[in-house]
Write a protein that holds these residues in place. Structure first.
Motif, PDB file in Angstrom:
ATOM      1  N   ARG A  44       7.230 -23.328  -7.950  1.00 27.58           N
ATOM      2  CA  ARG A  44       6.682 -22.453  -6.922  1.00 27.58           C
ATOM      3  C   ARG A  44       5.165 -22.561  -6.916  1.00 27.58           C
ATOM      4  N   GLY A  45       4.537 -22.451  -5.750  1.00 27.69           N
ATOM      5  CA  GLY A  45       3.084 -22.526  -5.629  1.00 27.69           C
ATOM      6  C   GLY A  45       2.409 -21.472  -6.485  1.00 27.69           C
ATOM      7  N   THR A  46       1.874 -21.850  -7.621  1.00 31.12           N
ATOM      8  CA  THR A  46       1.331 -20.897  -8.574  1.00 31.12           C
ATOM      9  C   THR A  46      -0.022 -20.340  -8.145  1.00 31.12           C
ATOM     10  N   ASN A  47      -0.709 -21.010  -7.237  1.00 29.94           N
ATOM     11  CA  ASN A  47      -2.026 -20.543  -6.835  1.00 29.94           C
ATOM     12  C   ASN A  47      -1.991 -19.744  -5.544  1.00 29.94           C
ATOM     13  N   ALA A  48      -0.822 -19.512  -5.008  1.00 29.80           N
ATOM     14  CA  ALA A  48      -0.706 -18.818  -3.730  1.00 29.80           C
ATOM     15  C   ALA A  48      -0.574 -17.317  -3.950  1.00 29.80           C
ATOM     16  N   GLN A  49      -1.290 -16.551  -3.149  1.00 25.26           N
ATOM     17  CA  GLN A  49      -1.159 -15.107  -3.165  1.00 25.26           C
ATOM     18  C   GLN A  49      -0.162 -14.707  -2.087  1.00 25.26           C
ATOM     19  N   PRO A  50       0.593 -13.633  -2.312  1.00 19.93           N
ATOM     20  CA  PRO A  50       1.500 -13.187  -1.257  1.00 19.93           C
ATOM     21  C   PRO A  50       0.696 -12.634  -0.083  1.00 19.93           C
ATOM     22  N   PRO A  51       1.254 -12.610   1.117  1.00 19.99           N
ATOM     23  CA  PRO A  51       0.525 -12.051   2.255  1.00 19.99           C
ATOM     24  C   PRO A  51       0.202 -10.575   2.026  1.00 19.99           C
ATOM     25  N   VAL A  52      -0.899 -10.131   2.588  1.00 22.42           N
ATOM     26  CA  VAL A  52      -1.303  -8.729   2.465  1.00 22.42           C
ATOM     27  C   VAL A  52      -0.308  -7.876   3.234  1.00 22.42           C
ATOM     28  N   SER A  53       0.247  -6.874   2.578  1.00 22.45           N
ATOM     29  CA  SER A  53       1.214  -6.001   3.249  1.00 22.45           C
ATOM     30  C   SER A  53       0.477  -4.994   4.125  1.00 22.45           C
ATOM     31  N   ALA A  54       1.182  -4.421   5.069  1.00 26.25           N
ATOM     32  CA  ALA A  54       0.591  -3.414   5.956  1.00 26.25           C
ATOM     33  C   ALA A  54       0.130  -2.202   5.153  1.00 26.25           C
ATOM     34  N   GLU A  55       0.912  -1.809   4.166  1.00 25.83           N
ATOM     35  CA  GLU A  55       0.550  -0.659   3.323  1.00 25.83           C
ATOM     36  C   GLU A  55      -0.727  -0.947   2.534  1.00 25.83           C
ATOM     37  N   SER A  56      -0.828  -2.149   1.986  1.00 26.66           N
ATOM     38  CA  SER A  56      -2.021  -2.534   1.230  1.00 26.66           C
ATOM     39  C   SER A  56      -3.255  -2.556   2.133  1.00 26.66           C
ATOM     40  N   ALA A  57      -3.131  -3.096   3.331  1.00 24.70           N
ATOM     41  CA  ALA A  57      -4.248  -3.136   4.267  1.00 24.70           C
ATOM     42  C   ALA A  57      -4.688  -1.726   4.642  1.00 24.70           C
ATOM     43  N   ARG A  58      -3.713  -0.818   4.841  1.00 27.57           N
ATOM     44  CA  ARG A  58      -4.039   0.571   5.168  1.00 27.57           C
ATOM     45  C   ARG A  58      -4.791   1.245   4.019  1.00 27.57           C
ATOM     46  N   ILE A  59      -4.334   1.049   2.802  1.00 33.77           N
ATOM     47  CA  ILE A  59      -4.988   1.640   1.627  1.00 33.77           C
ATOM     48  C   ILE A  59      -6.407   1.088   1.478  1.00 33.77           C
ATOM     49  N   ALA A  60      -6.572  -0.218   1.658  1.00 36.06           N
ATOM     50  CA  ALA A  60      -7.891  -0.851   1.506  1.00 36.06           C
ATOM     51  C   ALA A  60      -8.877  -0.326   2.543  1.00 36.06           C
ATOM     52  N   THR A 141      -9.002  -9.258   1.965  1.00 34.46           N
ATOM     53  CA  THR A 141      -9.265  -7.873   1.586  1.00 34.46           C
ATOM     54  C   THR A 141     -10.496  -7.860   0.678  1.00 34.46           C
ATOM     55  N   PRO A 142     -11.694  -7.587   1.232  1.00 37.36           N
ATOM     56  CA  PRO A 142     -12.924  -7.702   0.438  1.00 37.36           C
ATOM     57  C   PRO A 142     -13.082  -6.661  -0.664  1.00 37.36           C
ATOM     58  N   ASN A 143     -12.280  -5.602  -0.632  1.00 30.21           N
ATOM     59  CA  ASN A 143     -12.404  -4.570  -1.658  1.00 30.21           C
ATOM     60  C   ASN A 143     -11.218  -4.573  -2.627  1.00 30.21           C
ATOM     61  N   ALA A 144     -10.594  -5.743  -2.819  1.00 29.84           N
ATOM     62  CA  ALA A 144      -9.440  -5.819  -3.710  1.00 29.84           C
ATOM     63  C   ALA A 144      -9.474  -7.077  -4.564  1.00 29.84           C
ATOM     64  N   VAL A 145      -8.749  -7.000  -5.669  1.00 33.53           N
ATOM     65  CA  VAL A 145      -8.618  -8.101  -6.618  1.00 33.53           C
ATOM     66  C   VAL A 145      -7.136  -8.382  -6.800  1.00 33.53           C
ATOM     67  N   PHE A 146      -6.760  -9.657  -6.844  1.00 30.58           N
ATOM     68  CA  PHE A 146      -5.376 -10.053  -7.061  1.00 30.58           C
ATOM     69  C   PHE A 146      -5.212 -10.480  -8.512  1.00 30.58           C
ATOM     70  N   VAL A 147      -4.171  -9.965  -9.171  1.00 29.48           N
ATOM     71  CA  VAL A 147      -3.902 -10.291 -10.577  1.00 29.48           C
ATOM     72  C   VAL A 147      -2.480 -10.814 -10.679  1.00 29.48           C
ATOM     73  N   GLN A 148      -2.315 -11.912 -11.410  1.00 36.38           N
ATOM     74  CA  GLN A 148      -1.001 -12.504 -11.611  1.00 36.38           C
ATOM     75  C   GLN A 148      -0.761 -12.648 -13.110  1.00 36.38           C
ATOM     76  N   THR A 149       0.408 -12.178 -13.595  1.00 36.89           N
ATOM     77  CA  THR A 149       0.741 -12.281 -15.014  1.00 36.89           C
ATOM     78  C   THR A 149       1.953 -13.190 -15.192  1.00 36.89           C
ATOM     79  N   ARG A 150       1.956 -13.929 -16.310  1.00 39.17           N
ATOM     80  CA  ARG A 150       3.034 -14.860 -16.626  1.00 39.17           C
ATOM     81  C   ARG A 150       3.352 -14.762 -18.120  1.00 39.17           C
ATOM     82  N   ASN A 151       4.565 -15.126 -18.481  1.00 38.94           N
ATOM     83  CA  ASN A 151       4.914 -15.165 -19.896  1.00 38.94           C
ATOM     84  C   ASN A 151       4.346 -16.438 -20.513  1.00 38.94           C
ATOM     85  N   SER A 152       4.587 -16.655 -21.782  1.00 39.27           N
ATOM     86  CA  SER A 152       4.014 -17.814 -22.480  1.00 39.27           C
ATOM     87  C   SER A 152       4.547 -19.143 -21.967  1.00 39.27           C
ATOM     88  N   ALA A 153       5.705 -19.136 -21.335  1.00 36.89           N
ATOM     89  CA  ALA A 153       6.264 -20.373 -20.781  1.00 36.89           C
ATOM     90  C   ALA A 153       5.721 -20.670 -19.390  1.00 36.89           C
TER      91      ALA A 153
END
Length: 168
Positions: A44-60, A141-153
């Motif tokens: 899977r594309g590991t560097n891709a961010q999911p699209p911004v959701s409507a709820e996230s855009a509203r909160i931002a 979204t200029p006021n947000a940060v995207f974080v991605q976590t993965r296991n050791s594998a």
């Protein structure tokens, strides 16, 4: 003269030691001829961010409007996030997108800032599980940060983390 000789010997000794350590580090850092199967990254594309959701855009947008009158100088803020996407403490609003995908929204623009994240647990006990964490400015979204976590594998995993954000 003996002091001068001692200094030269010490300098040569440190130079040889430094070159030996650097050469050993280079040899260790080189990729092996055959990578183990479990170390291969998922397709899977590991560097891709999911699209911004409507709820996230509203909160931002709401967060930016709420703090529009506040003049900002250099700021350091932290956010501690549990593996289920709930904020344990700190600043910002957390939105969980999928397995190991989180967005932290602030009330001011952070896109020109610096971000640092580490895996952590929100309690005062124990060492967090091993794994990886990546952080990047949130696309669109200029006021947000995207974080991605993965296991050791290298597979996406829900892991708690601490995010430190510095904005100039």
């Amino acid at each position: 003269m003996s002091t001068s000789f001692r200094r030269k010997v010490a300098a040569v000794t440190f130079a040889v030691l430094g070159l030996s350590l650097a050469g050993g580090g280079i040899a260790i850092a080189q990729p092996s001829a055959k990578a183990p199967q479990e170390a291969v990254q998922p397709a899977r594309g590991t560097n891709a961010q999911p699209p911004v959701s409507a709820e996230s855009a509203r909160i931002a947008k709401a967060a930016l409007k709420a703090s529009a009158a506040t003049p900002l100088v250099a700021t350091n803020v932290f956010t501690v996030v549990n593996s289920n996407g709930t904020k344990a403490r700190g600043s910002g609003t957390v939105v969980k997108y999928g397995v190991g995908e989180y967005e932290v929204i602030f009330g001011y623009t952070v896109s020109a800032g610096a971000f640092l994240a580490t895996l952590s647990l929100s309690g005062s006990c124990c060492i967090p599980p091993g794994g990886e964490v990546s952080v990047a400015p949130r696309l669109l979204t200029p006021n947000a940060v995207f974080v991605q976590t993965r296991n050791s594998a290298g597979a996406p995993a829900n892991l708690g983390f601490t995010l430190l954000t510095h904005t100039p």
